[in-house]
Design an enzyme around this catalytic site. Structure first.
Site, PDB file in Angstrom:
ATOM      1  CG  ASP A 180       6.555  -3.864   6.468  1.00  0.00           C
ATOM      2  OD1 ASP A 180       6.571  -2.712   5.998  1.00  0.00           O
ATOM      3  OD2 ASP A 180       6.110  -4.844   5.835  1.00  0.00           O
ATOM      4  CD  GLU A 219       2.028   0.492   1.970  1.00  0.00           C
ATOM      5  OE1 GLU A 219       1.674   0.484   0.788  1.00  0.00           O
ATOM      6  OE2 GLU A 219       2.929  -0.261   2.413  1.00  0.00           O
ATOM      7  CB  THR A 266      10.593  -7.147   7.335  1.00  0.00           C
ATOM      8  OG1 THR A 266       9.491  -6.288   7.043  1.00  0.00           O
ATOM      9  CG2 THR A 266      10.682  -7.265   8.849  1.00  0.00           C
ATOM     10  N   GLY A 286       9.617  -8.756  -0.060  1.00  0.00           N
ATOM     11  CA  GLY A 286      10.115  -7.463  -0.530  1.00  0.00           C
ATOM     12  C   GLY A 286      11.570  -7.278  -0.153  1.00  0.00           C
ATOM     13  NE  ARG A 340      -1.757  -2.805   1.461  1.00  0.00           N
ATOM     14  CZ  ARG A 340      -2.305  -1.686   1.019  1.00  0.00           C
ATOM     15  NH1 ARG A 340      -1.732  -0.532   1.271  1.00  0.00           N
ATOM     16  NH2 ARG A 340      -3.430  -1.710   0.321  1.00  0.00           N
ATOM     17  CD  GLN A 375       8.783   3.902   1.478  1.00  0.00           C
ATOM     18  OE1 GLN A 375       8.574   4.171   2.650  1.00  0.00           O
ATOM     19  NE2 GLN A 375       7.837   4.015   0.552  1.00  0.00           N
ATOM     20  NE  ARG A 376      10.831  -2.986  -1.807  1.00  0.00           N
ATOM     21  CZ  ARG A 376       9.876  -3.845  -2.115  1.00  0.00           C
ATOM     22  NH1 ARG A 376       8.886  -4.065  -1.270  1.00  0.00           N
ATOM     23  NH2 ARG A 376       9.908  -4.501  -3.246  1.00  0.00           N
ATOM     24  CE1 TYR A 403       7.973  -2.100  -4.607  1.00  0.00           C
ATOM     25  CE2 TYR A 403       8.376  -1.966  -6.955  1.00  0.00           C
ATOM     26  CZ  TYR A 403       7.750  -2.571  -5.885  1.00  0.00           C
ATOM     27  OH  TYR A 403       6.924  -3.634  -6.097  1.00  0.00           O
TER      28      TYR A 403
END
Lengths: 421, 421
Positions: free
Chosen positions: B145, B248, B143, B14, B193, B300-301, B298
């Site tokens: 994340d 999420e 990332t 991503g 996630r 947000q990123r 999407y």
């Protein structure tokens, strides 16, 4: 000399990124004319504050705090969705309003909202005269939907338009770069229940043929599933990805909202989701493409961080003009924005009689929509482009916008009676 | 003197708002060391570009275009979700990579991604040596994340964190001002996630007790419906509204994702919507409150328009350092960000051996989560706050960010064989 009358200001309906800029325009301008306007009282939670005599004394706020309203989203005094009934149905509501105005020596009513509040404004002006306590009522336009007549645009719209255009451009870059192995179709759901102005503004994200968004679904164009799916398929075949912007107000041939019909199960139970996920599911079921969807919801209309400078300036200007018009003796008018040129963009303020405003909803004209119904025309671009121009960043503190919270000190009640909402 | 080896750069997984800043760091730094590094080739659509010998010659891009990568979101060369199998399972993939590298005289491999790409990077380094064509492989972390081990943070995260914190603050102002008659509960669904870093960052929006967001739902905390609903009810009773941020990745006690369980109908068919609308429906069914929900997805990123300056700077710096480390002879390392102080925030770059990076996922530590599981602690704030600091606005043209699109000229193929993906 007689003591000048006080003013009442209220925010109505859905708030915007710049409605507080209009409040700043009203308050700062009134403060400059203390010989003509006493205190500015604001309704706590909009018109409900007037009905319940819950007034906020804005004179208790510092000049700095009022100035900070210019860059603070949301409704600083609270707003409400509360439509006054017709005079015949509930004359008591109007009489109560005027009773409260009289009790607090309020001679000016600045109502900051959309079509419904224009109507209320008009009635207050008429009834107050009949009741022997004339109030000058000036409507300060505001709506992200951009659907008010007689004004070139509505403060609040330009900033949502900018948010949606910027977000579409950014998300499209993301999707494009991942489409080889991941998402092929991205769907962004935006506001606009009855008019497609916001969805149309997403079209500004693309400048050349083939640029995203590839499909815009508008309330003004009846949804044609076959044509839509064909367009998506062709776009993916050509560009390897497809960006869709869908207005929440997109409708089926029978007039029902797409999301409504799509989110009931076999038993007629309502299911989760809006039109964005509904379209996404359709794309997956019928075309088999990987998809992602986003629903911007309140994020779009509160995104002061990416407000349009044009919009923020106009929001302030209509508030300022409302007070200036009132001082000049105007009554029962809405402040309007008049465009004299697209390129370079030139605008000035005007006014429209409130009797002409009520019960008109301005939707996207046909000439703004491409023939296939999925895009915007050059004419639409000429209209929309200036409205998102300029950035007007709020100040930041610790990486976050430094938004103001007012003290919102209540004015002492004078009436002995309550009023049930 | 021998002709310097070329470099290969690829984006993986991503994309983010700042991954192209890392690309700019790699390319600009390599251009400064032409005596040591020849051309920088980029993989079209990530590692797939290497496998299929679809290389992009970045030397064909102007200095201005490369500099503009620093403020352009998405993946400028394309990225992919394509995990190389284990050496045992598909040794041919790795051999192909090295064959392509050898054909194009590539001696440096800069891989810009998360945990999986760190693993690939490591294997390429090992296998190339065994095959007698040693390649220096450097991992450039990326990332949203924030789940990579051995680095204080991951480029890409700070900007999502800022977007989520800003959006939460803004939407909360909107909801608060409307709560008297309209929405009481607003739910924002964010990414993450497996780790709750992004949702946790929303907590920065509030600075004082009672400030929104009132509830954060994290993957690290098993969802407790009763406790959640109680907290929402208490919040609405106290403040008249409640803002919920949900990751999420939030899970049921049985380990399943909330959205998964919630979006199947009685026949087990998948239904529309993510965890945001699912939580919204639960609030309505059980508590009867009016709600709204947003899914940033999407947006947000890719939100480069509201990127964190700290993040953008770090993204560039890790790209630059990767090249500098390579020139110094480093191999099989990941560039890391090391924090020496929270307040004032001080960081420097370091490196970690890739053998230590693979297969670790960094989740939110317990000490970052409040006892009730619905908020972040002061310790979490100390960690998160510096990461969203500073604004780094892109240039604008006609009201829209002026993002660059590269020419992406292909390098002529040298191999006679194709490779099926």
């Amino acid at each position: 000399m007689a003591k000048p009358k006080n003013a009442f200001y209220a925010q109505s309906g859905g708030v915007t990124a710049v409605i507080n800029a209009s409040a700043a325009g009203v308050i700062e301008t009134a403060r400059k004319h203390k010989d003509r306007i006493g205190r500015v009282y604001a309704g706590r939670n909009g018109i409900i504050g007037a009905l319940t005599e819950d007034l906020i004394d804005t004179s208790r706020e510092s000049a700095k705090a009022v100035a900070a309203l210019r860059h603070t989203p949301g409704g600083a005094f609270g707003s409400c969705r509360y439509k006054l009934k017709s005079l015949e149905e509930n004359r008591a509501q109007y009489e109560r309003l005027i009773e409260v105005f009289q009790a607090h020596d309020i001679g000016y009513f600045f109502y900051n909202g959309g079509g419904d509040s224009a109507d209320t404004c008009h009635k207050v002006s008429q009834l107050s005269k009949k009741m022997g306590y004339p109030v000058q009522a000036i409507h300060v336009p505001k709506t992200v939907d951009n659907d008010l007549p007689l004004t070139d645009t509505c403060p609040g719209f330009g900033s949502v338009a900018k948010y949606v255009a910027v977000s579409t451009r950014e998300a499209a870059l993301d999707v494009k770069s991942m489409s080889r192995t991941s998402t092929k179709v991205f769907i962004l759901e935006v506001m606009g229940r009855h008019a497609g102005w916001i969805a149309a503004a997403a079209g500004l994200a693309g400048e050349n043929p083939g640029d995203p968004p590839h499909v815009i679904l508008l309330p003004e164009v009846t949804f044609d599933q076959e044509a839509f799916l064909k367009k998506v398929r062709q776009t993916v075949e050509k560009y390897d990805y497809c960006v869709v912007v869908v207005s929440e107000g997109t409708r089926n041939p029978d007039g029902s909202f797409l999301a409504e019909a799509g989110t009931k199960d076999a038993f007629g139970h309502s299911q989760l989701g809006g039109v964005g996920p509904f379209i996404a599911q359709m794309v997956k079921d019928k075309l088999g493409y990987k998809y992602h969807w986003a629903v911007a919801d309140y994020l779009q209309r509160s995104a002061r961080h990416i407000a349009s400078k044009t919009d923020a300036d106009q929001a302030y200007a209509v508030g300022k003009a409302a007070v200036e018009y009132a001082i000049k003796g105007d009554n029962a008018v809405m402040v309007t924005i008049e465009r004299s040129s697209d390129k370079p963009y030139r605008w000035k303020l005007g006014k429209a009689n409130l009797s002409r405003v009520a019960n008109h909803e301005k939707t996207l004209p046909k000439r703004f929509i491409t023939r296939d119904g999925f895009g915007i025309t050059a004419q639409a671009r000429r209209y929309l482009a200036p409205l998102i121009k300029g950035e007007d960043y709020p100040p930041y503190k610790n990486g976050l916008p430094d938004y103001v919270t007012l003290k919102n000190v209540a004015v002492k009640k004078k009436l002995k009676t309550d009023f049930d909402i």
